[in-house]
Write a protein that holds these residues in place. Structure first.
Motif, PDB file in Angstrom:
ATOM      1  N   ASP A  96      14.831  -4.129  12.836  1.00 17.61           N
ATOM      2  CA  ASP A  96      14.713  -3.516  11.501  1.00 17.61           C
ATOM      3  C   ASP A  96      14.289  -2.056  11.592  1.00 17.61           C
ATOM      4  OD1 ASP A  96      15.471  -5.840  10.347  1.00 17.61           O
ATOM      5  OD2 ASP A  96      13.535  -6.317   9.415  1.00 17.61           O
ATOM      6  N   LEU A  97      13.303  -1.810  12.440  1.00 19.71           N
ATOM      7  CA  LEU A  97      12.816  -0.431  12.565  1.00 19.71           C
ATOM      8  C   LEU A  97      13.943   0.476  13.049  1.00 19.71           C
ATOM      9  CD1 LEU A  97      10.575   1.674  12.451  1.00 19.71           C
ATOM     10  CD2 LEU A  97       9.980   1.075  14.804  1.00 19.71           C
ATOM     11  N   GLU A  98      14.707  -0.047  13.994  1.00 18.64           N
ATOM     12  CA  GLU A  98      15.815   0.727  14.513  1.00 18.64           C
ATOM     13  C   GLU A  98      16.803   1.076  13.389  1.00 18.64           C
ATOM     14  OE1 GLU A  98      18.271  -1.308  17.292  1.00 18.64           O
ATOM     15  OE2 GLU A  98      18.327   0.419  18.647  1.00 18.64           O
ATOM     16  N   LYS A  99      17.076   0.084  12.555  1.00 14.32           N
ATOM     17  CA  LYS A  99      18.013   0.329  11.450  1.00 14.32           C
ATOM     18  C   LYS A  99      17.461   1.373  10.492  1.00 14.32           C
ATOM     19  CE  LYS A  99      20.081  -4.241  11.260  1.00 14.32           C
ATOM     20  NZ  LYS A  99      19.679  -5.544  10.674  1.00 14.32           N
ATOM     21  N   ILE A 100      16.176   1.277  10.218  1.00 16.83           N
ATOM     22  CA  ILE A 100      15.571   2.250   9.301  1.00 16.83           C
ATOM     23  C   ILE A 100      15.675   3.651   9.881  1.00 16.83           C
ATOM     24  CG2 ILE A 100      13.390   3.010   8.269  1.00 16.83           C
ATOM     25  CD1 ILE A 100      12.587   0.019   8.167  1.00 16.83           C
ATOM     26  N   LEU A 101      15.376   3.757  11.168  1.00 14.62           N
ATOM     27  CA  LEU A 101      15.403   5.073  11.813  1.00 14.62           C
ATOM     28  C   LEU A 101      16.810   5.651  11.843  1.00 14.62           C
ATOM     29  CD1 LEU A 101      12.889   4.445  14.727  1.00 14.62           C
ATOM     30  CD2 LEU A 101      12.613   6.075  12.853  1.00 14.62           C
ATOM     31  N   VAL A 102      17.759   4.818  12.199  1.00 13.69           N
ATOM     32  CA  VAL A 102      19.145   5.295  12.249  1.00 13.69           C
ATOM     33  C   VAL A 102      19.573   5.732  10.855  1.00 13.69           C
ATOM     34  CG1 VAL A 102      21.534   4.608  12.690  1.00 13.69           C
ATOM     35  CG2 VAL A 102      19.728   3.934  14.279  1.00 13.69           C
TER      36      VAL A 102
ATOM     37  N   SER B  43      21.447   6.236  17.319  1.00 12.92           N
ATOM     38  CA  SER B  43      21.617   4.782  17.276  1.00 12.92           C
ATOM     39  C   SER B  43      21.405   4.173  18.661  1.00 12.92           C
ATOM     40  CB  SER B  43      23.011   4.449  16.745  1.00 12.92           C
ATOM     41  OG  SER B  43      23.972   5.058  17.590  1.00 12.92           O
ATOM     42  N   LYS B  44      21.092   5.010  19.635  1.00  8.80           N
ATOM     43  CA  LYS B  44      20.889   4.487  20.990  1.00  8.80           C
ATOM     44  C   LYS B  44      19.419   4.491  21.384  1.00  8.80           C
ATOM     45  CE  LYS B  44      25.419   5.972  22.627  1.00  8.80           C
ATOM     46  NZ  LYS B  44      25.752   7.151  21.789  1.00  8.80           N
ATOM     47  N   LEU B  45      18.548   4.430  20.384  1.00 10.23           N
ATOM     48  CA  LEU B  45      17.116   4.494  20.678  1.00 10.23           C
ATOM     49  C   LEU B  45      16.651   3.418  21.640  1.00 10.23           C
ATOM     50  CD1 LEU B  45      15.251   5.425  17.409  1.00 10.23           C
ATOM     51  CD2 LEU B  45      15.797   6.815  19.388  1.00 10.23           C
TER      52      LEU B  45
END
Ligand SMILES: *[C@@H]1O[C@H](CO)[C@@H](O)[C@H](O)[C@H]1NC(C)=O
Ligand SMILES: *[C@@H]1O[C@H](CO)[C@@H](O)[C@H](O)[C@H]1NC(C)=O
Ligand SMILES: *[C@@H]1O[C@H](CO)[C@@H](O)[C@H](O)[C@H]1NC(C)=O
Ligand SMILES: *[C@@H]1O[C@H](CO)[C@@H](O)[C@H](O)[C@H]1NC(C)=O
Ligand SMILES: *[C@@H]1O[C@H](CO)[C@@H](O)[C@H](O)[C@H]1NC(C)=O
Ligand SMILES: *[C@@H]1O[C@H](CO)[C@@H](O)[C@H](O)[C@H]1NC(C)=O
Ligand SMILES: *[C@@H]1O[C@H](CO)[C@@H](O)[C@H](O)[C@H]1NC(C)=O
Length: 427
Positions: A133-139, A145-147
């Motif tokens: 979820d955090l990744e989606k928020i950040l992107v 998108s490669k975090l």
């Protein structure tokens, strides 16, 4: 048509990076710079992304609904993370700005949650959903998108891993909390790297909770490391969020500045061209330049990291029996180790990237122009932040961009803002 609408049409997007040298003072500050030409020059052309790179996707991402962390409460941290991890810059700023900020965000968010749950870790299932979820928020806010791969982000970053204590009450009974807080509530980012007061207190606390494990191990180092994360999460609950962030980033900076993050490729061409007698200086310097230009493509690094890199490279050259100071012969300077010839060296305590509607992402560079890369002497094998034997006048102090913290000897320090202007063209 509004700017936002232009973004969303996304017909054809060209990111053009402009290099704007905005000197903070008049030119007499930098007499050494041959021509402080302020005309914009292209910067980072080789990372220009494909025209289809999405700009800011302002759509609210669809979250799993299965993560109990309150990301809304960490809005500010997340925003900063998305700027520090901005799409094309993320790989270049990973080590110094992006990943440490992501790590601090995870730690503080989890710390906050523990006030409700009484736990300093999530279980695996929860963690997986939260990371995703955090990744989606950040992107969604413009981050790369490669975090996951850039920052080695795993679900274990939110779990206990092998640390045996995650319960806040249990933690507080096993740790001398006042001692820990005293050492870490006010961390001086410069002194801490030498004195390591907070780092030692964290290690001490982590060791103490590691000993609570029911099955003892002969080697506790992995457990202690995992417990350090738990200790930091606890600390984050006791500090104001902004203070917690400063502390965590400060601790990360100590670690970052101790090592050169660059990968050194094969040195065959140098050893072939730079014989000890230096009979062919042009060939040698050609090989050095070509070698350094490969290093330059890797990342933006801090001034102290550049010093570490110069030491590493010099040591490697000496191992190849190159005893003459080829840095000096070939005019290799510290900025040569950072991205591109323009040489942006980040301050040893990099400030966060800033997003501006009109100018895009910008970050501050400490341009220590023309500081010769020091050739390691046999006595000083490490460019440690503490006992700095280097006498280069403008050697960056382990300081932030607060002018008050610089060494008195710094005369040529120039701070300029590297403005990366995003120019959007509609076809
Ligand atoms: C923006 O986000 C939405 C929802 O996550 C996604 O469907 C869409 O493809 C994204 N657009 C771009 C340009 O990335
Ligand atoms: C999350 O945090 C925000 C801001 O602190 C708060 O307004 C909101 O009620 C919280 N949400 C939940 C579900 O706790
Ligand atoms: C996640 O954990 C891994 C392994 O411990 C670590 O290397 C990495 O830096 C962590 N990532 C973040 C963003 O904290
Ligand atoms: C993981 O934690 C969540 C929330 O605390 C809980 O609902 C869930 O049952 C837990 N899952 C497991 C496998 O323990
Ligand atoms: C860890 O344990 C030792 C020995 O019991 C104690 O002296 C020390 O204060 C403890 N440190 C912390 C930070 O809890
Ligand atoms: C000298 O360096 C060049 C590249 O700068 C390389 O092509 C050449 O092979 C090197 N010569 C030797 C003898 O290593
Ligand atoms: C360096 O020189 C020493 C002594 O002349 C020699 O023994 C050694 O093999 C040389 N090493 C390399 C890597 O050329």
């Amino acid at each position: 048509m509004t700017r936002r609408a232009e973004f969303e049409m996304g017909l054809f997007l060209v990111l053009q990076f402009m290099f704007m040298l905005s000197l903070c003072s008049s030119e007499e500050l930098l007499p050494e710079i041959s021509s402080p030409d302020t005309s914009p020059q292209p910067f980072l052309p080789f990372i220009a992304p494909s025209p289809m790179v999405p700009f800011i996707n302002t759509t609210i991402p669809k979250l799993s609904g299965l993560c109990s962390l309150n990301f809304t409460a960490s809005e500010g941290l997340i925003q900063t993370t998305s700027h520090n991890c901005w799409t094309v810059f993320a790989p270049l700023l990973a080590n110094v700005m992006c990943c440490p900020q992501l790590d601090a965000t995870l730690t503080i968010t989890l710390g906050k949650a523990s006030k409700e749950t009484g736990l300093l870790a999530l279980n695996r299932t929860q963690s997986k959903h939260c990371v995703s979820d955090l990744e989606k928020i950040l992107v969604g806010k413009g981050a790369s998108s490669k975090l996951r791969s850039i920052c080695s982000l795993y679900s274990s970053n939110l779990t206990a891993s092998s640390c045996p204590v995650i319960n806040v009450d249990e933690f507080e009974s096993a740790v001398d909390t006042s001692k820990l807080l005293l050492a870490c509530e006010k961390v001086d980012p410069v002194k801490e790297c030498c004195e390591q007061a907070c780092q030692n207190a964290i290690l001490d606390a982590a060791t103490n909770i590691t000993l609570k494990a029911s099955e003892p191990l002969t080697d506790n180092s992995v457990r202690i490391n995992d417990c350090k994360n738990v200790v930091q999460r606890w600390l984050a609950t006791k500090l104001e969020p902004s203070q917690a962030k400063e502390t965590l980033r400060g601790l990360a900076n100590c670690k970052i500045n101790r090592v050169c993050p660059l990968v050194f490729p094969d040195m065959r061409d140098i050893s072939g061209n730079c014989s000890n007698e230096l009979s062919n200086q042009m060939g040698c310097c050609g090989a050095m330049e070509s070698y350094v230009s490969h290093l330059q493509k890797q990342a933006l690094i801090t001034n102290l990291q550049a010093l570490d890199c110069a030491t590493s490279l010099g040591t490697k050259l000496q191992k190849l029996n190159i005893t003459k100071n080829v840095f000096s012969v070939c005019h290799i300077s510290l900025k040569d180790f950072s991205l591109q010839e323009s040489g942006c060296l980040l301050p040893s305590l990099p400030s966060d990237a800033i997003f501006d509607q009109d100018t895009g992402i910008s970050f501050t560079c400490d341009l220590n122009d023309n500081i010769p890369a020091p050739w390691p002497s046999s006595s000083s094998s490490s460019a440690s932040t503490c006992k700095k034997p280097v006498t280069i006048p403008a050697l960056p102090a382990a300081a932030s961009s607060q002018p008050g913290l610089y060494n008195e000897g710094v005369t040529r320090l120039v701070i300029f803002v590297l403005s990366l202007v995003l120019v959007i063209l509609l076809s």
